[in-house]
Design a protein around this motif. Structure first.
Motif, PDB file in Angstrom:
ATOM      1  N   MET A   1       7.106  17.849  -1.167  1.00 50.31           N
ATOM      2  CA  MET A   1       6.604  16.914  -2.290  1.00 50.31           C
ATOM      3  C   MET A   1       6.748  15.537  -1.603  1.00 50.31           C
ATOM      4  O   MET A   1       5.941  14.816  -1.918  1.00 50.31           O
ATOM      5  N   LYS A   2       7.829  15.435  -1.036  1.00 42.80           N
ATOM      6  CA  LYS A   2       8.176  13.839  -0.630  1.00 42.80           C
ATOM      7  C   LYS A   2       6.995  13.600   0.573  1.00 42.80           C
ATOM      8  O   LYS A   2       6.658  12.352   0.392  1.00 42.80           O
ATOM      9  N   HIS A   3       6.766  14.495   1.425  1.00 43.64           N
ATOM     10  CA  HIS A   3       5.630  13.928   2.227  1.00 43.64           C
ATOM     11  C   HIS A   3       4.366  13.601   1.825  1.00 43.64           C
ATOM     12  O   HIS A   3       3.668  12.636   2.028  1.00 43.64           O
ATOM     13  N   ILE A   4       3.895  14.422   0.600  1.00 48.46           N
ATOM     14  CA  ILE A   4       2.744  13.951  -0.113  1.00 48.46           C
ATOM     15  C   ILE A   4       2.749  12.661  -0.661  1.00 48.46           C
ATOM     16  O   ILE A   4       1.835  11.852  -0.626  1.00 48.46           O
ATOM     17  N   LYS A   5       3.978  12.190  -1.169  1.00 48.18           N
ATOM     18  CA  LYS A   5       4.153  11.031  -1.827  1.00 48.18           C
ATOM     19  C   LYS A   5       4.056   9.752  -0.541  1.00 48.18           C
ATOM     20  O   LYS A   5       3.439   8.866  -0.816  1.00 48.18           O
ATOM     21  N   ASN A   6       4.636  10.171   0.343  1.00 52.37           N
ATOM     22  CA  ASN A   6       4.316   9.117   1.538  1.00 52.37           C
ATOM     23  C   ASN A   6       3.087   8.953   1.989  1.00 52.37           C
ATOM     24  O   ASN A   6       2.539   7.845   2.343  1.00 52.37           O
ATOM     25  N   LEU A   7       2.100  10.124   2.231  1.00 53.52           N
ATOM     26  CA  LEU A   7       1.013  10.048   2.366  1.00 53.52           C
ATOM     27  C   LEU A   7      -0.053   8.828   1.413  1.00 53.52           C
ATOM     28  O   LEU A   7      -0.732   8.248   1.784  1.00 53.52           O
ATOM     29  N   LEU A   8       0.291   9.404   0.171  1.00 50.95           N
ATOM     30  CA  LEU A   8      -0.324   8.651  -0.875  1.00 50.95           C
ATOM     31  C   LEU A   8      -0.146   7.354  -0.945  1.00 50.95           C
ATOM     32  O   LEU A   8      -0.865   6.335  -0.928  1.00 50.95           O
ATOM     33  N   ALA A   9       1.199   6.960  -0.826  1.00 52.09           N
ATOM     34  CA  ALA A   9       1.604   5.557  -0.795  1.00 52.09           C
ATOM     35  C   ALA A   9       1.117   4.749   0.418  1.00 52.09           C
ATOM     36  O   ALA A   9       0.541   3.413   0.245  1.00 52.09           O
ATOM     37  N   HIS A  10       1.002   5.461   1.626  1.00 49.81           N
ATOM     38  CA  HIS A  10       0.301   4.871   2.747  1.00 49.81           C
ATOM     39  C   HIS A  10      -1.122   4.462   2.570  1.00 49.81           C
ATOM     40  O   HIS A  10      -1.504   3.584   2.913  1.00 49.81           O
ATOM     41  N   LYS A  11      -1.785   5.483   1.958  1.00 50.01           N
ATOM     42  CA  LYS A  11      -3.215   5.025   1.653  1.00 50.01           C
ATOM     43  C   LYS A  11      -3.677   3.952   0.727  1.00 50.01           C
ATOM     44  O   LYS A  11      -4.393   3.161   0.921  1.00 50.01           O
ATOM     45  N   PHE A  12      -2.519   3.865  -0.498  1.00 51.66           N
ATOM     46  CA  PHE A  12      -2.956   3.003  -1.380  1.00 51.66           C
ATOM     47  C   PHE A  12      -2.124   1.640  -1.021  1.00 51.66           C
ATOM     48  O   PHE A  12      -2.700   0.597  -1.116  1.00 51.66           O
ATOM     49  N   PHE A  13      -1.210   1.592  -0.051  1.00 52.45           N
ATOM     50  CA  PHE A  13      -0.834   0.361   0.752  1.00 52.45           C
ATOM     51  C   PHE A  13      -1.910  -0.293   1.407  1.00 52.45           C
ATOM     52  O   PHE A  13      -2.128  -1.634   1.433  1.00 52.45           O
ATOM     53  N   TYR A  14      -2.976   0.403   2.317  1.00 60.05           N
ATOM     54  CA  TYR A  14      -4.019  -0.255   2.706  1.00 60.05           C
ATOM     55  C   TYR A  14      -5.100  -0.512   1.695  1.00 60.05           C
ATOM     56  O   TYR A  14      -5.679  -1.727   1.772  1.00 60.05           O
ATOM     57  N   LEU A  15      -5.173   0.383   0.967  1.00 61.08           N
ATOM     58  CA  LEU A  15      -6.111  -0.092  -0.303  1.00 61.08           C
ATOM     59  C   LEU A  15      -5.688  -1.622  -1.051  1.00 61.08           C
ATOM     60  O   LEU A  15      -6.389  -2.690  -1.076  1.00 61.08           O
ATOM     61  N   TRP A  16      -4.305  -1.816  -1.213  1.00 61.80           N
ATOM     62  CA  TRP A  16      -3.761  -3.039  -1.887  1.00 61.80           C
ATOM     63  C   TRP A  16      -3.888  -4.158  -0.836  1.00 61.80           C
ATOM     64  O   TRP A  16      -4.388  -5.300  -1.130  1.00 61.80           O
ATOM     65  N   LEU A  17      -3.801  -3.868   0.408  1.00 61.93           N
ATOM     66  CA  LEU A  17      -3.954  -5.148   1.276  1.00 61.93           C
ATOM     67  C   LEU A  17      -5.477  -5.427   1.373  1.00 61.93           C
ATOM     68  O   LEU A  17      -5.551  -6.556   1.360  1.00 61.93           O
ATOM     69  N   GLU A  19      -7.694  -5.045  -0.828  1.00 61.72           N
ATOM     70  CA  GLU A  19      -8.086  -5.865  -1.923  1.00 61.72           C
ATOM     71  C   GLU A  19      -7.417  -7.080  -2.207  1.00 61.72           C
ATOM     72  O   GLU A  19      -8.375  -8.000  -2.545  1.00 61.72           O
ATOM     73  N   ILE A  20      -6.203  -7.405  -1.916  1.00 61.03           N
ATOM     74  CA  ILE A  20      -5.683  -8.707  -1.860  1.00 61.03           C
ATOM     75  C   ILE A  20      -6.291  -9.559  -0.677  1.00 61.03           C
ATOM     76  O   ILE A  20      -6.573 -10.813  -1.129  1.00 61.03           O
ATOM     77  N   TRP A  21      -6.577  -9.009   0.474  1.00 56.51           N
ATOM     78  CA  TRP A  21      -7.339  -9.853   1.495  1.00 56.51           C
ATOM     79  C   TRP A  21      -8.705 -10.241   0.783  1.00 56.51           C
ATOM     80  O   TRP A  21      -9.036 -11.371   1.166  1.00 56.51           O
ATOM     81  N   THR A  22      -9.433  -9.327   0.288  1.00 59.01           N
ATOM     82  CA  THR A  22     -10.603  -9.608  -0.051  1.00 59.01           C
ATOM     83  C   THR A  22     -10.997 -10.727  -1.298  1.00 59.01           C
ATOM     84  O   THR A  22     -11.395 -11.543  -1.271  1.00 59.01           O
ATOM     85  N   LEU A  23      -9.730 -10.799  -2.221  1.00 64.79           N
ATOM     86  CA  LEU A  23      -9.594 -11.677  -3.372  1.00 64.79           C
ATOM     87  C   LEU A  23      -9.262 -12.833  -2.542  1.00 64.79           C
ATOM     88  O   LEU A  23      -9.640 -14.144  -3.131  1.00 64.79           O
ATOM     89  N   LEU A  24      -8.579 -12.946  -1.738  1.00 58.03           N
ATOM     90  CA  LEU A  24      -7.790 -14.175  -0.876  1.00 58.03           C
ATOM     91  C   LEU A  24      -8.947 -14.752  -0.432  1.00 58.03           C
ATOM     92  O   LEU A  24      -9.217 -16.324  -0.571  1.00 58.03           O
ATOM     93  N   ILE A  25     -10.088 -14.221   0.366  1.00 61.43           N
ATOM     94  CA  ILE A  25     -11.187 -14.833   0.758  1.00 61.43           C
ATOM     95  C   ILE A  25     -12.017 -15.523  -0.090  1.00 61.43           C
ATOM     96  O   ILE A  25     -12.449 -16.721   0.038  1.00 61.43           O
ATOM     97  N   ALA A  26     -12.069 -14.928  -1.304  1.00 60.39           N
ATOM     98  CA  ALA A  26     -13.079 -15.386  -2.320  1.00 60.39           C
ATOM     99  C   ALA A  26     -12.312 -16.564  -2.884  1.00 60.39           C
ATOM    100  O   ALA A  26     -12.888 -17.829  -3.082  1.00 60.39           O
TER     101      ALA A  26
END
Length: 137
Positions: A1-17, A19-26
């Motif tokens: 179960m911990k492995h799945i959380k790490n995978l999801l956290a990694h995916k969302f980490f890139y999404l957050w980065l 999105e933040i970069w996209t908003l920063l550009i604007a």
């Protein structure tokens, strides 16, 4: 179960980065910076646009590649990211022309954006070709 959380956290980490970069550009492209001292580098604005879209392309590629539901070939992901970056850059230039008094849309900014995107895609393709055992198809 911990492995799945790490995978999801990694995916969302890139999404957050991404999105933040996209908003920063604007934000940085639509806010006036007339009171700041000018930089002595000729065409510094074009280097900034190049860098914005180079990083934009890398971050959105990393997110889409990590997405578990998206099992598309790498070339399809790269095409999607290229189109997103290009259209976003055009949108920002149009927004500068329409919604700001201190900024103007510039075709050369779109060219700088596109060259940053193409360079990022080239770096990704070289990395995948020489360091990963994945196929681009």
């Amino acid at each position: 179960m911990k492995h799945i959380k790490n995978l999801l956290a990694h995916k969302f980490f890139y999404l957050w980065l991404a999105e933040i970069w996209t908003l920063l550009i604007a934000f940085l492209c639509l806010v006036s910076f007339n009171n700041l001292p000018s930089v002595g580098i000729q065409s510094a604005d074009k280097y900034v646009h190049f860098t914005f879209h180079f990083v934009f392309t890398i971050l959105w590629f990393l997110y889409l590649k990590k997405k578990k539901s998206d099992k598309k070939p790498l070339k399809a992901i790269l095409l999607k990211v290229f189109l997103a970056s290009f259209l976003y850059g055009v949108f920002i230039e149009i927004a500068q022309s329409l919604f700001t008094d201190t900024r103007e849309g510039d075709v050369f900014d779109v060219l700088a954006n596109t060259s940053g995107t193409i360079t990022a895609i080239t770096v990704i393709m070289l990395y995948v070709t020489f360091f990963k055992k994945e196929k681009l198809n």
